[in-house]
Design a protein around this motif. Structure first.
Motif, mmCIF file in Angstrom:
data_model
loop_
_atom_site.group_PDB
_atom_site.id
_atom_site.type_symbol
_atom_site.label_atom_id
_atom_site.label_comp_id
_atom_site.label_asym_id
_atom_site.label_seq_id
_atom_site.Cartn_x
_atom_site.Cartn_y
_atom_site.Cartn_z
ATOM 1 N N ALA A 258 0.829 -1.205 0.000
ATOM 2 C CA ALA A 258 0.000 0.000 0.000
ATOM 3 C C ALA A 258 0.862 1.253 0.000
ATOM 4 O O ALA A 258 0.593 2.213 -0.731
ATOM 5 C CB ALA A 258 -0.929 -0.006 1.217
ATOM 6 N N ALA A 259 1.918 1.262 0.806
ATOM 7 C CA ALA A 259 2.810 2.429 0.878
ATOM 8 C C ALA A 259 3.545 2.624 -0.444
ATOM 9 O O ALA A 259 3.661 3.757 -0.935
ATOM 10 C CB ALA A 259 3.809 2.257 2.022
ATOM 11 N N GLU A 260 4.023 1.543 -1.042
ATOM 12 C CA GLU A 260 4.738 1.649 -2.312
ATOM 13 C C GLU A 260 3.816 2.081 -3.438
ATOM 14 O O GLU A 260 4.235 2.776 -4.360
ATOM 15 C CB GLU A 260 5.400 0.316 -2.659
ATOM 16 N N GLY A 261 2.556 1.693 -3.368
ATOM 17 C CA GLY A 261 1.598 2.025 -4.418
ATOM 18 C C GLY A 261 1.257 3.500 -4.508
ATOM 19 O O GLY A 261 0.749 3.955 -5.533
ATOM 20 N N VAL A 262 1.516 4.256 -3.454
ATOM 21 C CA VAL A 262 1.198 5.694 -3.475
ATOM 22 C C VAL A 262 2.452 6.551 -3.306
ATOM 23 O O VAL A 262 2.365 7.721 -2.952
ATOM 24 C CB VAL A 262 0.137 6.060 -2.408
ATOM 25 N N GLU A 263 3.621 5.986 -3.589
ATOM 26 C CA GLU A 263 4.869 6.740 -3.468
ATOM 27 C C GLU A 263 4.959 7.860 -4.498
ATOM 28 O O GLU A 263 5.449 8.940 -4.201
ATOM 29 C CB GLU A 263 6.071 5.807 -3.658
ATOM 30 N N THR A 264 4.512 7.578 -5.714
ATOM 31 C CA THR A 264 4.648 8.566 -6.793
ATOM 32 C C THR A 264 3.303 8.783 -7.470
ATOM 33 O O THR A 264 2.420 7.918 -7.436
ATOM 34 C CB THR A 264 5.665 8.089 -7.849
ATOM 35 N N TRP A 265 3.174 9.931 -8.127
ATOM 36 C CA TRP A 265 1.929 10.235 -8.842
ATOM 37 C C TRP A 265 1.679 9.276 -10.005
ATOM 38 O O TRP A 265 0.517 8.885 -10.219
ATOM 39 C CB TRP A 265 1.913 11.694 -9.290
ATOM 40 N N PRO A 266 2.700 8.866 -10.763
ATOM 41 C CA PRO A 266 2.415 7.886 -11.821
ATOM 42 C C PRO A 266 1.837 6.580 -11.269
ATOM 43 O O PRO A 266 0.933 6.004 -11.871
ATOM 44 C CB PRO A 266 3.785 7.660 -12.482
ATOM 45 N N ARG A 267 2.330 6.117 -10.125
ATOM 46 C CA ARG A 267 1.782 4.891 -9.529
ATOM 47 C C ARG A 267 0.337 5.094 -9.098
ATOM 48 O O ARG A 267 -0.510 4.214 -9.299
ATOM 49 C CB ARG A 267 2.609 4.456 -8.322
ATOM 50 N N GLU B 79 7.251 9.659 7.928
ATOM 51 C CA GLU B 79 7.271 9.071 9.275
ATOM 52 C C GLU B 79 6.416 7.804 9.332
ATOM 53 O O GLU B 79 6.768 6.834 10.013
ATOM 54 C CB GLU B 79 6.817 10.085 10.335
ATOM 55 N N ALA B 80 5.300 7.769 8.602
ATOM 56 C CA ALA B 80 4.451 6.577 8.576
ATOM 57 C C ALA B 80 5.156 5.439 7.846
ATOM 58 O O ALA B 80 5.100 4.278 8.267
ATOM 59 C CB ALA B 80 3.114 6.886 7.910
ATOM 60 N N VAL B 81 5.839 5.763 6.759
ATOM 61 C CA VAL B 81 6.590 4.746 6.009
ATOM 62 C C VAL B 81 7.758 4.240 6.855
ATOM 63 O O VAL B 81 8.029 3.040 6.891
ATOM 64 C CB VAL B 81 7.078 5.319 4.657
ATOM 65 N N ALA B 82 8.443 5.148 7.577
ATOM 66 C CA ALA B 82 9.561 4.744 8.436
ATOM 67 C C ALA B 82 9.076 3.834 9.564
ATOM 68 O O ALA B 82 9.716 2.837 9.893
ATOM 69 C CB ALA B 82 10.266 5.973 9.005
ATOM 70 N N GLU B 83 7.923 4.170 10.139
ATOM 71 C CA GLU B 83 7.356 3.335 11.206
ATOM 72 C C GLU B 83 7.028 1.939 10.678
ATOM 73 O O GLU B 83 7.309 0.930 11.335
ATOM 74 C CB GLU B 83 6.097 3.995 11.774
ATOM 75 N N LEU B 84 6.459 1.872 9.479
ATOM 76 C CA LEU B 84 6.155 0.584 8.862
ATOM 77 C C LEU B 84 7.444 -0.199 8.616
ATOM 78 O O LEU B 84 7.509 -1.399 8.885
ATOM 79 C CB LEU B 84 5.389 0.793 7.555
ATOM 80 N N SER B 85 8.481 0.473 8.132
ATOM 81 C CA SER B 85 9.767 -0.196 7.892
ATOM 82 C C SER B 85 10.327 -0.769 9.189
ATOM 83 O O SER B 85 10.877 -1.877 9.202
ATOM 84 C CB SER B 85 10.769 0.779 7.276
ATOM 85 N N TYR C 49 -7.269 5.025 1.121
ATOM 86 C CA TYR C 49 -6.719 4.728 2.448
ATOM 87 C C TYR C 49 -5.193 4.837 2.437
ATOM 88 O O TYR C 49 -4.596 5.472 3.317
ATOM 89 C CB TYR C 49 -7.152 3.322 2.888
ATOM 90 N N SER C 50 -4.564 4.209 1.444
ATOM 91 C CA SER C 50 -3.099 4.219 1.347
ATOM 92 C C SER C 50 -2.577 5.634 1.166
ATOM 93 O O SER C 50 -1.581 6.019 1.777
ATOM 94 C CB SER C 50 -2.639 3.349 0.182
ATOM 95 N N TYR C 51 -3.252 6.401 0.328
ATOM 96 C CA TYR C 51 -2.834 7.781 0.083
ATOM 97 C C TYR C 51 -2.887 8.585 1.380
ATOM 98 O O TYR C 51 -1.945 9.286 1.735
ATOM 99 C CB TYR C 51 -3.727 8.414 -0.988
ATOM 100 N N ARG C 52 -4.003 8.455 2.092
ATOM 101 C CA ARG C 52 -4.164 9.223 3.335
ATOM 102 C C ARG C 52 -3.171 8.776 4.400
ATOM 103 O O ARG C 52 -2.709 9.583 5.195
ATOM 104 C CB ARG C 52 -5.592 9.095 3.847
ATOM 105 N N ARG C 53 -2.851 7.492 4.430
ATOM 106 C CA ARG C 53 -1.959 6.987 5.476
ATOM 107 C C ARG C 53 -0.482 7.185 5.147
ATOM 108 O O ARG C 53 0.314 7.446 6.058
ATOM 109 C CB ARG C 53 -2.234 5.511 5.724
ATOM 110 N N PHE C 54 -0.092 7.050 3.866
ATOM 111 C CA PHE C 54 1.330 6.995 3.544
ATOM 112 C C PHE C 54 1.855 8.107 2.648
ATOM 113 O O PHE C 54 3.026 8.457 2.748
ATOM 114 C CB PHE C 54 1.674 5.646 2.885
ATOM 115 N N HIS C 55 1.056 8.637 1.726
ATOM 116 C CA HIS C 55 1.593 9.586 0.752
ATOM 117 C C HIS C 55 2.056 10.876 1.435
ATOM 118 O O HIS C 55 1.302 11.520 2.152
ATOM 119 C CB HIS C 55 0.565 9.918 -0.328
#
Length: 165
Positions: free
Chosen positions: A68-77, A146-152, A136-142
């Motif tokens: 989910a986090a990787e899917g909203v990393e960039t606008w093309p994705r 800090e949210a991506v770091a916590e997940l990592s 959901y992914s956009y709101r949580r990760f994009h």
């Protein structure tokens, strides 16, 4: 006092639902649909009865969140994900309407849009679920490192705790 046998009935219903969700999730990995979500939901229900399922819930949850986090990393994705979900829903509408086979269709007419209305309904539902998951992914990760770091950190901690086989 509860109804006699209601605990067993509830267990059977939840276990059956868990297996259905797990199998649907596995199928959705290869077919259109939210595969990891189905697998996670199925394992979460089965984990109430089976130790093997309980051991797999957290790794699947973390893998789904990483996707989910990787899917909203960039606008093309994001754009491609939304387009894919909308295309899936549009195909569902096509399946429901079931227009006649086009002239270029060389196979039997019965093989044109097989499955009928219920296939279309599940495609539309999968598209709607996909859009909801993208939101959901956009709101949580994009834009939230800090949210991506916590997940990592959770993923790393989980891999450190994994038993060596």
């Amino acid at each position: 006092m509860g109804v006699p046998g209601s605990g067993a009935a509830k267990r059977i219903v939840l276990e059956t639902l868990g297996w259905v969700l797990l199998l649907a999730g596995v199928a959705a990995i290869f077919l259109p649909g939210p595969g990891l979500l189905g697998i996670f939901a199925g394992l979460a229900l089965l984990s109430q009865q089976y130790d093997w399922a309980e051991r797999r819930v957290e790794p699947i949850r973390l893998r789904a969140l990483r996707g989910a986090a990787e899917g909203v990393e960039t606008w093309p994705r994001i754009f491609l994900s939304v387009c894919g979900a909308l295309l899936l829903a549009a195909c569902g509408v096509l399946w429901i309407l079931k227009p006649p086979a086009p002239s270029w269709w060389t196979l039997a007419e019965s093989l044109w849009l097989p499955g009928g209305m219920w296939t279309g309904i599940t495609q539309i539902a999968s598209g709607a679920i996909a859009i909801a998951l993208i939101v959901y992914s956009y709101r949580r990760f994009h834009g939230r490192p800090e949210a991506v770091a916590e997940l990592s950190r959770e993923i790393e901690k989980s891999s450190d705790e994994a038993p060596v086989s």
